[in-house]
Write a protein that holds these residues in place. Structure first.
Motif, PDB file in Angstrom:
ATOM      1  N   VAL A 108       0.811  -1.221   0.000  1.00  0.00           N
ATOM      2  CA  VAL A 108       0.000   0.000   0.000  1.00  0.00           C
ATOM      3  C   VAL A 108       0.846   1.273   0.000  1.00  0.00           C
ATOM      4  N   GLU A 109       2.153   1.158  -0.169  1.00  0.00           N
ATOM      5  CA  GLU A 109       3.020   2.331  -0.138  1.00  0.00           C
ATOM      6  C   GLU A 109       2.651   3.336  -1.217  1.00  0.00           C
ATOM      7  N   GLU A 110       2.437   2.842  -2.438  1.00  0.00           N
ATOM      8  CA  GLU A 110       2.108   3.729  -3.548  1.00  0.00           C
ATOM      9  C   GLU A 110       0.798   4.479  -3.304  1.00  0.00           C
ATOM     10  N   MET A 111      -0.086   3.869  -2.560  1.00  0.00           N
ATOM     11  CA  MET A 111      -1.374   4.466  -2.232  1.00  0.00           C
ATOM     12  C   MET A 111      -1.228   5.609  -1.221  1.00  0.00           C
ATOM     13  N   LEU A 112      -0.220   5.514  -0.359  1.00  0.00           N
ATOM     14  CA  LEU A 112      -0.096   6.461   0.757  1.00  0.00           C
ATOM     15  C   LEU A 112       1.017   7.498   0.619  1.00  0.00           C
ATOM     16  N   VAL A 113       2.180   7.103   0.124  1.00  0.00           N
ATOM     17  CA  VAL A 113       3.351   7.976   0.156  1.00  0.00           C
ATOM     18  C   VAL A 113       3.576   8.631  -1.197  1.00  0.00           C
ATOM     19  N   ALA A 114       3.759   9.943  -1.179  1.00  0.00           N
ATOM     20  CA  ALA A 114       4.023  10.715  -2.392  1.00  0.00           C
ATOM     21  C   ALA A 114       5.518  10.731  -2.673  1.00  0.00           C
ATOM     22  N   GLU A 115       5.882  10.462  -3.910  1.00  0.00           N
ATOM     23  CA  GLU A 115       7.284  10.524  -4.322  1.00  0.00           C
ATOM     24  C   GLU A 115       7.674  11.930  -4.767  1.00  0.00           C
ATOM     25  N   GLU A 152       2.494  15.103  10.005  1.00  0.00           N
ATOM     26  CA  GLU A 152       3.178  16.377   9.756  1.00  0.00           C
ATOM     27  C   GLU A 152       3.034  17.351  10.931  1.00  0.00           C
ATOM     28  N   HIS A 153       2.123  17.078  11.842  1.00  0.00           N
ATOM     29  CA  HIS A 153       1.995  17.899  13.051  1.00  0.00           C
ATOM     30  C   HIS A 153       2.845  17.347  14.183  1.00  0.00           C
ATOM     31  N   LEU A 154       3.512  16.232  13.921  1.00  0.00           N
ATOM     32  CA  LEU A 154       4.416  15.620  14.898  1.00  0.00           C
ATOM     33  C   LEU A 154       5.829  15.791  14.347  1.00  0.00           C
ATOM     34  N   ASP A 155       6.598  14.733  14.272  1.00  0.00           N
ATOM     35  CA  ASP A 155       7.960  14.801  13.720  1.00  0.00           C
ATOM     36  C   ASP A 155       8.070  14.055  12.402  1.00  0.00           C
ATOM     37  N   GLY A 156       6.988  14.091  11.607  1.00  0.00           N
ATOM     38  CA  GLY A 156       7.015  13.406  10.325  1.00  0.00           C
ATOM     39  C   GLY A 156       7.283  11.924  10.501  1.00  0.00           C
ATOM     40  N   PHE A 157       8.104  11.368   9.613  1.00  0.00           N
ATOM     41  CA  PHE A 157       8.429   9.948   9.685  1.00  0.00           C
ATOM     42  C   PHE A 157       9.410   9.656  10.807  1.00  0.00           C
ATOM     43  N   ASP A 158       9.961  10.704  11.441  1.00  0.00           N
ATOM     44  CA  ASP A 158      10.849  10.529  12.605  1.00  0.00           C
ATOM     45  C   ASP A 158      10.067  10.447  13.914  1.00  0.00           C
ATOM     46  N   THR A 159       8.743  10.537  13.858  1.00  0.00           N
ATOM     47  CA  THR A 159       7.913  10.451  15.057  1.00  0.00           C
ATOM     48  C   THR A 159       8.197   9.149  15.787  1.00  0.00           C
ATOM     49  N   ASP A 176       0.744   2.482  20.809  1.00  0.00           N
ATOM     50  CA  ASP A 176       0.320   3.634  20.016  1.00  0.00           C
ATOM     51  C   ASP A 176      -0.594   3.170  18.892  1.00  0.00           C
ATOM     52  N   ARG A 177      -1.420   4.097  18.401  1.00  0.00           N
ATOM     53  CA  ARG A 177      -2.332   3.812  17.300  1.00  0.00           C
ATOM     54  C   ARG A 177      -1.825   4.520  16.044  1.00  0.00           C
ATOM     55  N   VAL A 178      -1.649   3.761  14.968  1.00  0.00           N
ATOM     56  CA  VAL A 178      -1.237   4.328  13.686  1.00  0.00           C
ATOM     57  C   VAL A 178      -2.388   4.132  12.712  1.00  0.00           C
ATOM     58  N   ALA A 179      -2.915   5.228  12.202  1.00  0.00           N
ATOM     59  CA  ALA A 179      -4.018   5.167  11.239  1.00  0.00           C
ATOM     60  C   ALA A 179      -3.477   5.427   9.843  1.00  0.00           C
ATOM     61  N   LEU A 180      -3.842   4.549   8.913  1.00  0.00           N
ATOM     62  CA  LEU A 180      -3.466   4.681   7.509  1.00  0.00           C
ATOM     63  C   LEU A 180      -4.746   4.985   6.746  1.00  0.00           C
ATOM     64  N   ILE A 181      -4.846   6.206   6.236  1.00  0.00           N
ATOM     65  CA  ILE A 181      -6.110   6.725   5.725  1.00  0.00           C
ATOM     66  C   ILE A 181      -5.982   7.063   4.242  1.00  0.00           C
ATOM     67  N   TYR A 213      -4.960  13.652  -0.324  1.00  0.00           N
ATOM     68  CA  TYR A 213      -6.085  13.024   0.376  1.00  0.00           C
ATOM     69  C   TYR A 213      -5.694  11.844   1.268  1.00  0.00           C
ATOM     70  N   ALA A 214      -4.505  11.290   1.115  1.00  0.00           N
ATOM     71  CA  ALA A 214      -4.059  10.200   1.991  1.00  0.00           C
ATOM     72  C   ALA A 214      -3.442  10.811   3.243  1.00  0.00           C
ATOM     73  N   ARG A 215      -3.558  10.124   4.374  1.00  0.00           N
ATOM     74  CA  ARG A 215      -2.992  10.632   5.617  1.00  0.00           C
ATOM     75  C   ARG A 215      -2.457   9.476   6.450  1.00  0.00           C
ATOM     76  N   VAL A 216      -1.456   9.804   7.265  1.00  0.00           N
ATOM     77  CA  VAL A 216      -0.935   8.883   8.272  1.00  0.00           C
ATOM     78  C   VAL A 216      -1.041   9.616   9.596  1.00  0.00           C
ATOM     79  N   ALA A 217      -1.685   8.996  10.575  1.00  0.00           N
ATOM     80  CA  ALA A 217      -1.876   9.637  11.873  1.00  0.00           C
ATOM     81  C   ALA A 217      -1.346   8.731  12.975  1.00  0.00           C
ATOM     82  N   VAL A 218      -0.798   9.360  14.011  1.00  0.00           N
ATOM     83  CA  VAL A 218      -0.324   8.645  15.194  1.00  0.00           C
ATOM     84  C   VAL A 218      -1.121   9.167  16.375  1.00  0.00           C
TER      85      VAL A 218
END
Length: 130
Positions: free
Chosen positions: A54-61, A105-112, A118-123, A94-99
């Motif tokens: 699902v990487e292509e669905m969520l992460v922008a290159e 992006e309101h936390l430390d990005g992928f360095d969070t 913890d709950r990780v939502a893949l939206i 429109y895709a989001r990743v939430a912790v």
């Protein structure tokens, strides 16, 4: 003579993954526990994408994949602080990743940093138009 040995073990973290929309369809489950080696969101995503395609669905290159023109012109002065994740660490339009309910992006990005439980939502919502 005795030498001290250092542990090279990587931390193992278990999080609750919640999937919505197209991600849920691809993964096949709305919620489940997931254990991975490491303790950051980036390490979680790398491991998760090896198990689920699902990487292509969520992460922008590219920047183009991460933004949209929108439906309205933005005001000249935007309220608050506006920050984006660095290129390569952005989600698609429109895709989001939430912790724990906060977009990465309101936390430390992928360095969070992630902790057990913890709950990780893949939206990636279903979008229908006209």
């Amino acid at each position: 003579m005795t030498t001290a040995t250092q542990s090279t073990e990587t931390a193992r973290t278990t999080v609750t993954v919640k999937c919505t929309g197209h991600v849920r369809t691809e993964v096949g489950e709305p919620e489940f526990s997931y254990a991975f080696e490491g303790d950051t969101l980036g390490e979680f995503l790398d491991d998760f994408f090896e198990s689920y395609d699902v990487e292509e669905m969520l992460v922008a290159e590219t920047e183009e994949e991460a933004s949209t023109d929108g439906w309205a012109d933005p005001p000249e002065e935007l309220p608050g602080t506006w920050e984006k994740n660095p290129e390569g660490e952005q989600t698609r339009t429109y895709a989001r990743v939430a912790v724990n309910g906060k977009f990465n992006e309101h936390l430390d990005g992928f360095d969070t940093e992630l902790d057990d439980g913890d709950r990780v939502a893949l939206i990636y919502p279903f979008i229908f138009c006209c």
